[in-house]
Design an enzyme around this catalytic site. Structure first.
Site, PDB file in Angstrom:
ATOM      1  N   GLU A 208       0.741  -1.344  -0.002  1.00 46.28           N
ATOM      2  CA  GLU A 208      -0.066  -0.067   0.155  1.00 46.28           C
ATOM      3  C   GLU A 208       0.845   1.173   0.021  1.00 46.28           C
ATOM      4  OE1 GLU A 208      -3.624   0.508   2.648  1.00 46.28           O
ATOM      5  OE2 GLU A 208      -2.223   1.587   3.890  1.00 46.28           O
ATOM      6  N   ASP A 229      -3.788   4.116  -2.247  1.00 48.32           N
ATOM      7  CA  ASP A 229      -4.673   4.344  -1.184  1.00 48.32           C
ATOM      8  C   ASP A 229      -5.234   5.742  -1.373  1.00 48.32           C
ATOM      9  OD1 ASP A 229      -6.549   3.602   0.782  1.00 48.32           O
ATOM     10  OD2 ASP A 229      -5.077   4.069   2.514  1.00 48.32           O
TER      11      ASP A 229
END
Length: 301
Positions: A208, A229
């Site tokens: 991420e 994200d």
């Protein structure tokens, strides 16, 4: 699209059935107080499962195992199950999707558990299909997440497949996913990625990232799956371009990094997200916020 029973493990279905019936009957074999009092053991019936709303069907595969277990608990022969539509098929209000024939007690014992499981699965399939339709022609896949109902993950991920979506990792054991908390613990996102790669050299690893700089640092460290994200469209597009350029320099024309957009996605803007060049979008709402599809069981004889 049609999904066969082979798409979900038989033991998973048996476990779901056991849990659902134990919950309703208070154990195994358990007791249905009303049915035992009002229905003769020899009574038989024909019932139909009908769609009461439009959607995409999922959960048909549960009726056979459910009625077999219900019949065992009521010491009767299993009802005959005739499935009239496949999982993954579109349905309209009034469509008969299954016909069930057999001992009335077994049918009544199984009714609510079957409608709960099939309605839940069909709701997820219907919701997933909306995302798939909106993204049609973009080449972007709709992925699910681990934001599932405890104990129902395999069932809910099966429903996502019925709706045309794609399953992401099953759990913590099959794919490593470096998130912000792991990065904080390790000191940086690159340090976390390297720690996972060092400990599990053969594992699939997803990372991420929240900025273009982090994305490029992870790719230089060897990462080949990025989850962007909560990036806005401009940042997401810039990250995808930068990553593609870097990989081309590092790995040549055949090099590839998969890029996923996640966080804050909605149906009305997901085509704009797809236009940034991502490969996937992941949508937790597929499993945590899908409304039940209304299914009913009607007596016909």
């Amino acid at each position: 699209m049609s999904v066969t029973a082979g798409a979900i493990a038989p033991e998973t279905l048996r476990r779901l059935v056991r849990v659902a019936l134990d919950e309703d009957l208070g154990g195994d074999p358990g007791t249905d107080l009303t049915t035992v009092a009002t229905v003769a053991e020899a009574d038989r019936a024909v019932v139909e499962v009908r769609a009461r709303a439009a959607g995409v069907l999922a959960g048909q595969v549960v009726w056979g195992p459910l009625l077999t277990d219900a019949a065992r608990r009521t010491a009767q022969d299993p009802p005959v199950v005739e499935l009239l539509a496949d999982d993954g098929a579109p349905v309209r209000p009034g469509d008969v999707v299954a016909r069930l024939t057999g001992p009335t007690r077994a049918l009544l014992v199984a009714e609510r558990s079957g409608l709960n499981l099939a309605g839940r699965a069909s709701g997820i399939a219907t919701h997933t299909h909306r995302w798939v339709q909106v993204l049609a022609g973009t080449g972007v896949q709709v992925l699910d997440t681990r934001k599932t109902t405890p104990g129902l993950r395999a069932w809910e991920k099966y429903a996502v497949r019925c709706g045309g979506g794609v399953n992401k990792r099953v759990g913590l054991f099959d794919t490593a996913m470096v998130k912000d908390n792991h990065a904080s613990a390790a000191g940086s996102v690159v340090a976390a990625y390297r720690a996972v790669r060092s400990r599990w050299p053969d594992a699939a690893v997803e990372v991420e990232v929240e900025s273009t700089a982090d994305a490029l640092a992870v790719v230089r460290a060897g990462g080949r799956y990025l989850m962007c994200d909560n990036m806005d469209l401009d940042a997401l597009a810039a990250t995808v371009r930068a990553v593609r350029d870097l990989v081309r320099d590092l790995d040549g024309p055949d090099g590839r990094v998969e890029v996923e957009a996640t966080g804050g996605l909605s149906l009305d803007r997901v085509r704009d997200v797809a236009a940034t060049g991502v490969d996937h979008v992941s949508v937790g709402a597929l499993t945590h916020s899908s409304p039940q599809l209304d299914l009913g069981l009607d007596w016909v004889g």
